[in-house]
Design an enzyme around this catalytic site. Structure first.
Site, short mmCIF file in Angstrom:
data_model
loop_
_atom_site.label_atom_id
_atom_site.label_comp_id
_atom_site.label_asym_id
_atom_site.label_seq_id
_atom_site.Cartn_x
_atom_site.Cartn_y
_atom_site.Cartn_z
CB ILE A 1 -15.31 -0.03 -1.93
CG1 ILE A 1 -15.00 -1.27 -2.77
CG2 ILE A 1 -16.80 0.30 -2.01
CD1 ILE A 1 -15.64 -2.53 -2.24
N GLY B 1 -10.99 -0.90 1.09
CA GLY B 1 -9.90 -0.76 0.13
C GLY B 1 -10.21 0.40 -0.81
CE LYS C 1 -11.27 -5.12 5.36
NZ LYS C 1 -11.21 -5.88 4.09
N GLY D 1 -1.87 -15.12 -4.93
CA GLY D 1 -1.56 -13.91 -4.19
C GLY D 1 -2.75 -13.25 -3.52
CG ASP E 1 -9.72 -8.25 6.73
OD1 ASP E 1 -8.80 -7.43 6.86
OD2 ASP E 1 -10.58 -8.17 5.83
CB VAL F 1 -0.97 0.00 1.20
CG1 VAL F 1 -1.79 1.30 1.22
CG2 VAL F 1 -1.89 -1.20 1.14
CE LYS G 1 -8.28 -4.46 6.61
NZ LYS G 1 -6.86 -4.64 6.27
#
Length: 404
Positions: free
Chosen positions: A131, A129, A200, A182, A196, A12, A100
């Site tokens: 969005i 991400g 969120k 990946g 995860d 990132v 996050k």
């Protein structure tokens, strides 16, 4: 000129540097000023990078430079990232993050720290991400009382479930394929166990309902228990299995957030969200249902959201961008046991006896099912406690909610 420092030069962080460089002229026009990358903090050297001369190894260089107005944190985790974020905010620098875990666990206190120092703490990229969801939820939908947020919040698990549904791969084989492509880490625990997605949905719940909801207040079930048998049974009644994060405002005003696999009707837009794509639906009392869809991760999509926050922070230098919620605590969120739904149950023993306890049950079928296996939809809308009462101590091999 607005100078920016990036903490962490991984996927990132390097994407942020690339977007700032590639779209620099366009970004400058949006801010009506020059935005320039001045530093990159990392423990490594990057001699072959076009940004090699910007790399520093001591955060104090950034902290003590009065020319740096915005710090972009892409380190991840909640240790060094938290320390550097606090130090940056105290030094009067706005902070933008995609982290996050940090926002879900410490968002309230960091937002308060930003308020105290009249700077911004922004985190659009922490949930979807690429969005856009944080800004629409806090601005475009601000006139609404939010009733529910429900979404596919993790691309890895959605890819795995898609491959199980479309290619008939087992969970283990689909996970290996995701890793080879990946889409999944070598240690995929945070994704497949739902952590995860939990982080969120906690961020979204905090923003939508006004009090900090912590991850340990959101019961979480991942997809490791989903079998091809469940995929087949779901398909036999026109449904697909999706891992959903949900945050609901109950009729009594209490809020609950949770993550678990659901059976989603094939006509529901969420059922058509496949591979690594994410989608988030928001229900407001004025607007009704709206949906946000796109790539939930990836270098440039995530960097796009980060840089959008950099632009926002640059526009609000000296006049903090309002974004926040109240403190959390024991009363901020309640468990989802009282959220009623129809249920999917698969049993590998005593199926007939259990099914008899659900007089409105819709029995399901699949080819080559073992003789002792039985699966059905309860037909009735039940709370978790009512479901367990009906089960009378029996332990189904799978028990998933059906999204209404």
């Amino acid at each position: 000129m607005v100078n920016v420092a990036v903490l962490g030069f991984g996927v990132v962080g390097s994407g942020v540097a690339e977007v700032l460089a590639t779209n620099g002229a366009h970004i400058d026009q949006k801010v009506d000023d020059f935005i320039r990358l001045k530093y990159i903090l990392d423990v490594r050297e990057f001699p072959d990078s076009p940004f090699a001369e910007k790399v520093v190894h001591d955060f104090s260089v950034i902290e003590q430079d009065p020319e740096v107005s915005i710090v972009v944190e892409t380190i991840g985790g909640a240790k060094a990232a938290k320390e550097f974020t606090e130090r940056a905010l105290r030094a009067g620098k706005s902070v933008v993050t995609s982290n996050k875990e940090l926002v879900a666990s410490h968002g309230y206190e960091l937002l308060q720290l930003a308020k105290e120092h009249n700077v911004s703490y922004l985190f659009e990229a922490s949930v979807g991400g690429g969005i856009p969801i944080i800004r629409p939820l806090s601005q475009c939908l601000a006139a609404n009382e939010i009733e529910e947020i429900c979404g596919i919040l993790n691309g890895t698990t959605n890819y795995i479930l898609t491959r199980m549904i479309r290619a008939g791969l087992s969970f283990d084989d689909a996970l290996k394929e995701a890793q080879a492509n990946g889409y999944a880490e070598q240690d995929p625990t945070a994704d497949i166990e739902g952590h995860d997605a939990c982080r969120k949905i906690c961020i979204l719940a905090s923003l939508a309902f006004g009090r900090h909801v912590y991850p340990d207040q959101a019961p979480t079930q991942g997809i490791t228990g989903v079998r091809l048998a469940d995929v087949a049974y779901a398909g036999s009644c026109g449904k697909k299995i999706k891992l959903l994060g949900r945050a609901i405002r109950r009729a009594d005003g209490a809020v609950c957030a949770f993550v678990s696999p659901h059976l989603v009707d094939g006509e529901n837009p969420l059922a058509g969200v496949e591979d690594v794509f994410n989608a988030i639906t928001v229900k407001g009392n004025a607007i009704g249902d709206v949906m946000f869809y796109g790539r939930g991760a990836g270098k440039l999509p995530t960097a796009s959201a980060v840089v959008a926050d950099v632009i926002d922070a640059a526009k609000h230098l000296g006049k903090r961008k309002y974004l926040g919620w109240g403190p959390g605590g024991a009363g901020a969120a309640v468990p989802p046991e009282d959220v009623a739904s129809q249920w999917y149950l698969r049993l590998e023993r005593d199926g007939e006896a259990v099914c008899a306890a659900f007089p409105k049950a819709e029995r399901l079928s699949r080819s080559d099912a073992p003789a002792e296996e039985l699966a059905f939809l309860t037909g009735e809308v039940l709370t978790r406690s009512a479901l367990e009462d009906r089960l009378s101590g029996h332990s189904p091999a799978a028990a998933f909610r059906v999204l209404d």
